[in-house]
Structures are given as C-alpha cells and as structure tokens.
Design a protein around this motif. Sequence first.
Motif, PDB file in Angstrom:
ATOM      1  N   ALA A 102       0.977  -1.309   0.052  1.00 32.40           N
ATOM      2  CA  ALA A 102       0.223   0.054  -0.010  1.00 32.40           C
ATOM      3  C   ALA A 102       0.939   1.032   0.113  1.00 32.40           C
ATOM      4  CB  ALA A 102      -1.076  -0.042   1.176  1.00 32.40           C
ATOM      5  N   GLN A 103       2.059   1.139   0.632  1.00 29.89           N
ATOM      6  CA  GLN A 103       2.950   2.453   0.705  1.00 29.89           C
ATOM      7  C   GLN A 103       3.601   2.740  -0.440  1.00 29.89           C
ATOM      8  OE1 GLN A 103       6.195   1.683   3.249  1.00 29.89           O
ATOM      9  NE2 GLN A 103       7.285   3.818   2.659  1.00 29.89           N
ATOM     10  N   ARG A 104       3.840   1.648  -1.124  1.00 30.81           N
ATOM     11  CA  ARG A 104       4.503   1.688  -2.658  1.00 30.81           C
ATOM     12  C   ARG A 104       3.491   2.515  -3.576  1.00 30.81           C
ATOM     13  NH1 ARG A 104       8.667  -3.120  -2.332  1.00 30.81           N
ATOM     14  NH2 ARG A 104      10.111  -1.983  -1.124  1.00 30.81           N
ATOM     15  N   SER A 105       2.265   1.841  -3.377  1.00 33.47           N
ATOM     16  CA  SER A 105       1.267   2.315  -4.530  1.00 33.47           C
ATOM     17  C   SER A 105       1.099   3.523  -4.183  1.00 33.47           C
ATOM     18  CB  SER A 105       0.068   1.317  -4.240  1.00 33.47           C
ATOM     19  OG  SER A 105      -0.950   1.930  -5.141  1.00 33.47           O
ATOM     20  N   TYR A 106       1.057   3.902  -3.018  1.00 30.66           N
ATOM     21  CA  TYR A 106       0.601   5.551  -2.510  1.00 30.66           C
ATOM     22  C   TYR A 106       1.558   6.141  -3.082  1.00 30.66           C
ATOM     23  CZ  TYR A 106      -0.727   9.293   0.359  1.00 30.66           C
ATOM     24  OH  TYR A 106      -1.218  10.735   1.130  1.00 30.66           O
ATOM     25  N   GLU A 107       2.892   6.021  -2.969  1.00 29.56           N
ATOM     26  CA  GLU A 107       4.038   6.814  -3.502  1.00 29.56           C
ATOM     27  C   GLU A 107       4.063   6.841  -4.948  1.00 29.56           C
ATOM     28  OE1 GLU A 107       7.336   4.795  -1.849  1.00 29.56           O
ATOM     29  OE2 GLU A 107       6.966   5.487   0.016  1.00 29.56           O
ATOM     30  N   ALA A 108       3.613   5.729  -5.651  1.00 33.74           N
ATOM     31  CA  ALA A 108       3.441   5.985  -6.859  1.00 33.74           C
ATOM     32  C   ALA A 108       2.508   6.682  -7.485  1.00 33.74           C
ATOM     33  CB  ALA A 108       3.208   4.453  -7.789  1.00 33.74           C
ATOM     34  N   ASN A 109       1.342   6.835  -7.015  1.00 33.45           N
ATOM     35  CA  ASN A 109       0.185   7.567  -7.096  1.00 33.45           C
ATOM     36  C   ASN A 109       0.448   9.142  -6.805  1.00 33.45           C
ATOM     37  OD1 ASN A 109      -1.915   5.997  -8.239  1.00 33.45           O
ATOM     38  ND2 ASN A 109      -1.719   4.877  -6.542  1.00 33.45           N
ATOM     39  N   LEU A 110       1.275   9.298  -5.792  1.00 35.02           N
ATOM     40  CA  LEU A 110       1.859  10.506  -5.326  1.00 35.02           C
ATOM     41  C   LEU A 110       2.765  11.317  -6.413  1.00 35.02           C
ATOM     42  CD1 LEU A 110       1.206  12.680  -3.197  1.00 35.02           C
ATOM     43  CD2 LEU A 110       3.298  11.953  -2.076  1.00 35.02           C
ATOM     44  N   LYS A 111       3.488  10.420  -7.001  1.00 38.50           N
ATOM     45  CA  LYS A 111       4.515  10.722  -7.915  1.00 38.50           C
ATOM     46  C   LYS A 111       3.559  11.184  -9.342  1.00 38.50           C
ATOM     47  CE  LYS A 111       8.803  10.654  -9.660  1.00 38.50           C
ATOM     48  NZ  LYS A 111       9.875  11.418  -9.216  1.00 38.50           N
ATOM     49  N   MET A 112       2.644  10.355  -9.607  1.00 38.49           N
ATOM     50  CA  MET A 112       1.974  10.511 -10.738  1.00 38.49           C
ATOM     51  C   MET A 112       0.973  12.155 -10.400  1.00 38.49           C
ATOM     52  SD  MET A 112      -0.894   8.249 -12.593  1.00 38.49           S
ATOM     53  CE  MET A 112      -2.756   8.973 -12.111  1.00 38.49           C
ATOM     54  N   PHE A 113       0.636  12.217  -9.224  1.00 42.09           N
ATOM     55  CA  PHE A 113      -0.292  13.384  -9.084  1.00 42.09           C
ATOM     56  C   PHE A 113       0.710  14.721  -9.247  1.00 42.09           C
ATOM     57  CE2 PHE A 113      -1.870  16.927  -6.071  1.00 42.09           C
ATOM     58  CZ  PHE A 113      -3.429  16.447  -6.412  1.00 42.09           C
ATOM     59  N   ASP A 114       1.919  14.502  -8.617  1.00 41.60           N
ATOM     60  CA  ASP A 114       2.780  15.652  -8.661  1.00 41.60           C
ATOM     61  C   ASP A 114       3.501  15.956 -10.146  1.00 41.60           C
ATOM     62  OD1 ASP A 114       4.262  17.676  -7.441  1.00 41.60           O
ATOM     63  OD2 ASP A 114       6.323  16.213  -7.800  1.00 41.60           O
ATOM     64  N   GLN A 115       3.615  14.653 -10.737  1.00 39.52           N
ATOM     65  CA  GLN A 115       3.860  15.078 -12.277  1.00 39.52           C
ATOM     66  C   GLN A 115       2.825  15.694 -13.136  1.00 39.52           C
ATOM     67  OE1 GLN A 115       5.882  11.221 -13.958  1.00 39.52           O
ATOM     68  NE2 GLN A 115       7.553  11.855 -12.617  1.00 39.52           N
ATOM     69  N   SER A 116       1.612  15.291 -13.007  1.00 42.70           N
ATOM     70  CA  SER A 116       0.305  15.997 -13.835  1.00 42.70           C
ATOM     71  C   SER A 116       0.435  17.403 -13.111  1.00 42.70           C
ATOM     72  CB  SER A 116      -0.875  15.016 -13.319  1.00 42.70           C
ATOM     73  OG  SER A 116      -0.864  13.969 -13.837  1.00 42.70           O
ATOM     74  N   ARG A 117       0.411  17.744 -11.833  1.00 43.30           N
ATOM     75  CA  ARG A 117       0.484  19.004 -11.510  1.00 43.30           C
ATOM     76  C   ARG A 117       1.656  19.884 -12.185  1.00 43.30           C
ATOM     77  NH1 ARG A 117       3.099  22.128  -8.263  1.00 43.30           N
ATOM     78  NH2 ARG A 117       4.307  20.178  -7.460  1.00 43.30           N
ATOM     79  N   GLN A 118       2.820  19.200 -12.292  1.00 44.05           N
ATOM     80  CA  GLN A 118       4.079  20.099 -12.911  1.00 44.05           C
ATOM     81  C   GLN A 118       3.792  20.099 -14.232  1.00 44.05           C
ATOM     82  OE1 GLN A 118       7.396  17.824 -11.806  1.00 44.05           O
ATOM     83  NE2 GLN A 118       7.503  18.407  -9.842  1.00 44.05           N
ATOM     84  N   MET A 119       3.351  19.168 -14.894  1.00 41.40           N
ATOM     85  CA  MET A 119       2.872  19.425 -16.448  1.00 41.40           C
ATOM     86  C   MET A 119       1.905  20.515 -16.813  1.00 41.40           C
ATOM     87  SD  MET A 119       3.211  15.412 -17.543  1.00 41.40           S
ATOM     88  CE  MET A 119       1.916  15.562 -18.775  1.00 41.40           C
TER      89      MET A 119
END
Length: 129
Positions: A102-119
């Motif tokens: 769950a932690q790794r999945s959370y981190e992956a989704n957080l990275k995707m959220f952050d990259q979408s925001r940056q884009m």
Amino acid sequence: MSEFSRALSVSASALKAQATRLRHVSENISNADTPGYRRKTVSFETVRGPDGAAEVFAGPVKLDRSDLERIYDPSHPMADETGHYEGSNVDLMLEIADAREAQRSYEANLKMFDQSRQMSSSLMDLLRK
C-alpha cells in the motif's frame, strides 16, 4: 474536464483508497494480540465518471472469517474449561507485506499526481508567454 484534471482526480482517488487500506492494516497490526479480533480487509472498486475517467474507491470493509487462533493459557480470564481462548487471526507478516504494498502504491500515485500538476503548471507558463 481537461486531461490534467482527469489525471489528478484518478491519482487523488487512488491516494484516498490506499490511505484507507493503510488505516485498516494499522488497525489489524495494533489489534494482533486482542482476543477475538478478526482481521479487516478492504477491496477496491473502480467507478467510471461521466467524463470517462476511471477512479478507484475503497469498497466495504470485510472481516476475515478464517479460524481464530486457539491459545492455551488456563490463567487467562477468557479461558474456557479446557484452558483455551480464542486469539486473533491477524498474521503480522501478511500485514507488513500489505502495508509495504500500500505504501509503494501510495508513493507511485503521489508521484503521478505531482507530475500531472507540474505538467499543468508548465503548460500554463508556456501559454502566458
């Protein structure tokens, strides 16, 4: 709804679902020694929004119906006439593995959220120029 908004909503829904999963895993770990405690599990459900984006939500909490551990301790207040009482059905190794997943999945989704925001932010900067 823009593609950036869809990506943000999908990753935000996954973050919420994994946070719910982590909460139940932590409850299971904290109650591993509680007599009669049954392990809680949560499933995920996918819901398609009107814009076609599939979001993930935590489904209903279910109790693990596997047998409870029988513990021999005649001095325990909950012991029956044979000296046994029912412990919990929580397996700490399984809970730790679930927490790590769950932690790794959370981190992956957080990275995707952050990259979408940056884009999205970079696109806005380009459009302003």
